[in-house]
Design a protein around this motif. Structure first.
Motif, PDB file in Angstrom:
ATOM      1  N   GLY A  11       0.821  -1.202   0.000  1.00 54.44           N
ATOM      2  CA  GLY A  11       0.000   0.000   0.000  1.00 54.44           C
ATOM      3  C   GLY A  11       0.856   1.253   0.000  1.00 54.44           C
ATOM      4  O   GLY A  11       2.079   1.197  -0.188  1.00 54.44           O
ATOM      5  N   VAL A  12       0.203   2.375   0.221  1.00 51.70           N
ATOM      6  CA  VAL A  12       0.906   3.662   0.183  1.00 51.70           C
ATOM      7  C   VAL A  12       0.233   4.637   1.137  1.00 51.70           C
ATOM      8  O   VAL A  12      -0.978   4.560   1.381  1.00 51.70           O
ATOM      9  N   CYS A  13       1.028   5.531   1.703  1.00 53.29           N
ATOM     10  CA  CYS A  13       0.486   6.624   2.497  1.00 53.29           C
ATOM     11  C   CYS A  13       1.435   7.812   2.392  1.00 53.29           C
ATOM     12  O   CYS A  13       2.543   7.701   1.853  1.00 53.29           O
ATOM     13  N   LEU A  67       5.163   7.187   1.226  1.00 53.40           N
ATOM     14  CA  LEU A  67       5.712   5.945   1.767  1.00 53.40           C
ATOM     15  C   LEU A  67       5.045   4.781   1.056  1.00 53.40           C
ATOM     16  O   LEU A  67       3.831   4.603   1.151  1.00 53.40           O
ATOM     17  N   ILE A  68       5.831   3.967   0.371  1.00 54.71           N
ATOM     18  CA  ILE A  68       5.303   2.841  -0.396  1.00 54.71           C
ATOM     19  C   ILE A  68       5.741   1.535   0.249  1.00 54.71           C
ATOM     20  O   ILE A  68       6.929   1.328   0.525  1.00 54.71           O
ATOM     21  N   SER A  69       4.779   0.651   0.496  1.00 56.63           N
ATOM     22  CA  SER A  69       5.063  -0.651   1.082  1.00 56.63           C
ATOM     23  C   SER A  69       4.917  -1.743   0.027  1.00 56.63           C
ATOM     24  O   SER A  69       3.927  -1.790  -0.697  1.00 56.63           O
ATOM     25  N   ASP A  70       5.901  -2.625  -0.031  1.00 55.86           N
ATOM     26  CA  ASP A  70       5.803  -3.789  -0.921  1.00 55.86           C
ATOM     27  C   ASP A  70       5.278  -5.012  -0.173  1.00 55.86           C
ATOM     28  O   ASP A  70       5.230  -6.120  -0.721  1.00 55.86           O
ATOM     29  N   GLY A  71       4.914  -4.829   1.101  1.00 51.12           N
ATOM     30  CA  GLY A  71       4.352  -5.924   1.883  1.00 51.12           C
ATOM     31  C   GLY A  71       5.365  -6.731   2.653  1.00 51.12           C
ATOM     32  O   GLY A  71       5.005  -7.747   3.261  1.00 51.12           O
ATOM     33  N   THR A  72       6.630  -6.306   2.681  1.00 50.04           N
ATOM     34  CA  THR A  72       7.657  -7.077   3.372  1.00 50.04           C
ATOM     35  C   THR A  72       8.068  -6.468   4.712  1.00 50.04           C
ATOM     36  O   THR A  72       8.830  -7.091   5.460  1.00 50.04           O
ATOM     37  N   ALA A  73       7.589  -5.283   5.022  1.00 47.81           N
ATOM     38  CA  ALA A  73       7.994  -4.624   6.276  1.00 47.81           C
ATOM     39  C   ALA A  73       7.417  -5.373   7.473  1.00 47.81           C
ATOM     40  O   ALA A  73       6.218  -5.642   7.546  1.00 47.81           O
ATOM     41  N   SER A  74       8.271  -5.723   8.429  1.00 52.19           N
ATOM     42  CA  SER A  74       7.819  -6.412   9.632  1.00 52.19           C
ATOM     43  C   SER A  74       8.836  -6.191  10.743  1.00 52.19           C
ATOM     44  O   SER A  74       9.983  -5.776  10.499  1.00 52.19           O
ATOM     45  N   LEU A  75       8.417  -6.480  11.964  1.00 49.98           N
ATOM     46  CA  LEU A  75       9.323  -6.437  13.115  1.00 49.98           C
ATOM     47  C   LEU A  75       8.760  -7.332  14.205  1.00 49.98           C
ATOM     48  O   LEU A  75       7.577  -7.666  14.207  1.00 49.98           O
ATOM     49  N   THR A 117      11.778   3.187   1.033  1.00 50.52           N
ATOM     50  CA  THR A 117      10.483   2.518   1.098  1.00 50.52           C
ATOM     51  C   THR A 117       9.925   2.608   2.520  1.00 50.52           C
ATOM     52  O   THR A 117      10.589   3.077   3.452  1.00 50.52           O
ATOM     53  N   LEU A 118       8.700   2.111   2.681  1.00 51.34           N
ATOM     54  CA  LEU A 118       8.046   2.177   3.981  1.00 51.34           C
ATOM     55  C   LEU A 118       8.714   1.237   4.978  1.00 51.34           C
ATOM     56  O   LEU A 118       8.970   0.072   4.685  1.00 51.34           O
ATOM     57  N   ALA A 119       8.997   1.768   6.159  1.00 48.35           N
ATOM     58  CA  ALA A 119       9.485   0.980   7.282  1.00 48.35           C
ATOM     59  C   ALA A 119       8.443   1.032   8.393  1.00 48.35           C
ATOM     60  O   ALA A 119       7.580   1.913   8.411  1.00 48.35           O
TER      61      ALA A 119
END
Length: 247
Positions: free
Chosen positions: A30-32, A40-48, A70-72
């Protein structure tokens, strides 16, 4: 002025999720935008993964610009700010962080299981799991009520401060009618209610919340078609199934 740019509040998808371990948080594609119009663009891999989170505490997920542009993802106890444009929020004291959603760490040190079923700007829908195998149990808002006076029910810590509606299961095992309202309205009654459940009924309902995130309920002998003359028997329990929130 950047604060008046409608792009500042844009958010698309960015579904948050918690893994079965109750500690790993991720955000989908997604994006915001942040208030300074950084995209901020997310490819769907950001995690913690949370390390030894504080029990009985709300945590809040934020998006920010990572080192590669990219989005963190950040998950901390700092609450979101008041909306800066429309329903969009940032982390309190840090406008580089865009608010995505909230999660509660229970007494077992794990995040209460949930599913982010609708992801957008307004009307985000969160549904709780209610199974012991998922590390969760049904969340009672009110249990075994037999009083026939107005009850005020606080929904925190079951719902976060950004919740606008509570999704509830009303288990009315009494021979009375139950009427549910909120403190900003008159006391719940046969002529003033958001939700009504008849005797021995178990409906699921979305209940609007006021800013204090409370609702009111009463067991009443007065029904839409008249009064019940029998002595009160049975009781009322209300469970939280989830909530909707804006971001």
């Amino acid at each position: 002025m950047p604060a008046l740019n409608p792009a500042n509040s844009v958010i698309r998808r960015l579904q948050i999720a918690v893994a079965f371990d109750g500690l790993t948080v991720s955000v989908g594609p997604g994006v915001c935008y942040t208030p300074d119009t950084i995209r901020l663009i997310s490819d769907g891999t950001a995690s913690l993964t949370l390390a030894s989170p504080t029990i009985s505490t709300w945590y809040h997920a934020y998006a920010y610009q990572g080192a590669d542009g990219t989005l963190a993802l950040e998950v901390v106890t700092t609450a979101p700010s008041a909306p800066y444009l429309g329903t969009a929020r940032t982390k309190t004291g840090d406008t580089t962080r865009r608010y995505l959603g909230s999660m509660y760490v229970g007494s077992n040190g794990k995040i209460r299981p949930f599913r982010h079923t609708i992801a957008g700007d307004i009307g985000n829908r969160i549904l709780f799991d209610a199974s012991t195998t998922a590390g969760s149990v049904p969340n009672p808002l009110l249990s075994g009520l037999v009083a026939t006076t107005v009850q005020t029910i606080a929904l925190n810590p079951i719902l976060p401060l950004t919740a606008k509606e509570a999704i509830c299961q009303i288990v009315n095992m009494s021979n009375r009618f139950v009427y549910i309202s909120r403190p900003g309205m008159a006391d719940p009654s046969v002529t003033n209610f958001q939700v009504m459940a008849g005797p021995s009924a178990c409906p699921i309902a979305d209940i609007m919340l006021d800013d204090s995130q409370r609702m009111t309920a009463i067991l009443s002998a007065n029904g839409l078609l008249g009064s019940i003359l029998a002595i009160l028997s049975g009781s009322l329990t209300i469970y939280s199934l989830g909530y909707t929130y804006d971001r």
